[in-house]
Motif scaffolding. Structure first.
Motif, mmCIF file in Angstrom:
data_model
loop_
_atom_site.group_PDB
_atom_site.id
_atom_site.type_symbol
_atom_site.label_atom_id
_atom_site.label_comp_id
_atom_site.label_asym_id
_atom_site.label_seq_id
_atom_site.Cartn_x
_atom_site.Cartn_y
_atom_site.Cartn_z
ATOM 1 N N THR A 1 39.103 1.731 27.608
ATOM 2 C CA THR A 1 38.859 2.972 26.862
ATOM 3 C C THR A 1 39.012 4.235 27.699
ATOM 4 O O THR A 1 39.264 5.295 27.148
ATOM 5 C CB THR A 1 37.464 2.947 26.221
ATOM 6 N N THR A 2 38.895 4.154 29.005
ATOM 7 C CA THR A 2 39.032 5.345 29.851
ATOM 8 C C THR A 2 40.480 5.605 30.271
ATOM 9 O O THR A 2 40.755 6.611 30.921
ATOM 10 C CB THR A 2 38.171 5.223 31.124
ATOM 11 N N SER B 1 42.158 9.100 29.424
ATOM 12 C CA SER B 1 41.664 10.224 30.224
ATOM 13 C C SER B 1 42.160 10.126 31.665
ATOM 14 O O SER B 1 42.474 11.140 32.283
ATOM 15 C CB SER B 1 40.136 10.325 30.167
ATOM 16 N N LYS C 1 36.414 -0.252 36.881
ATOM 17 C CA LYS C 1 36.367 1.003 37.643
ATOM 18 C C LYS C 1 37.538 1.147 38.610
ATOM 19 O O LYS C 1 37.779 2.224 39.129
ATOM 20 C CB LYS C 1 35.045 1.120 38.395
#
Length: 136
Positions: A20-21, A24, A110
């Motif tokens: 989902t990141t 961005s 991450k």
């Protein structure tokens, strides 16, 4: 009026659903790469500015593209295809998130920002060598 930047990044929808990141991260990298290439002198001739479109793909979609995309010019790496169109001014670069990378990112999401940044800088430096531009 929206100005088109020389470098743009699109992410395969299957990847953005899973990570989902990712959109961005891609937006931040798009700004960063445009700035870095500008400071490296890639856009000295305003009449002759290179447009580079990155498409971040799944391993499966990448295989399909490599089989079916009509203008593939160069395989820069196992996970990078590079096509030149429109008088060498428009470049398309397909970059795969490999299955091994995908599994790693499943376990450690991450790592996505660092992984994508390293891959795109590596690809840009390969393109810089091909086009005789300053490396980043």
């Amino acid at each position: 009026m929206e100005t088109q930047l020389p470098i743009s990044i699109k992410v395969n929808s299957l990847l953005t659903e899973k990570f989902t990141t990712l959109n961005s991260i891609a937006n931040r990298l798009e700004s960063q790469l445009n700035f870095q290439t500008m400071t490296a002198g890639w856009y000295g001739d305003e009449e002759n500015i290179l447009s580079l479109y990155f498409s971040i793909e799944t391993a499966e979609s990448f295989r399909e593209i490599s089989s079916n995309y009509p203008a593939i010019k160069d395989e820069l790496a196992d996970d990078v295809l590079y096509a030149t169109e429109q008088n060498n001014q428009f470049q398309t670069c397909f970059v795969a998130i490999t299955e091994i990378e995908h599994h790693l990112l499943d376990e450690h999401p991450k790592l996505m920002a660092g992984l994508l940044e390293k891959k795109l800088y590596k690809v840009l430096n390969m393109i810089a060598k091909k086009l005789k531009f300053n490396e980043l």
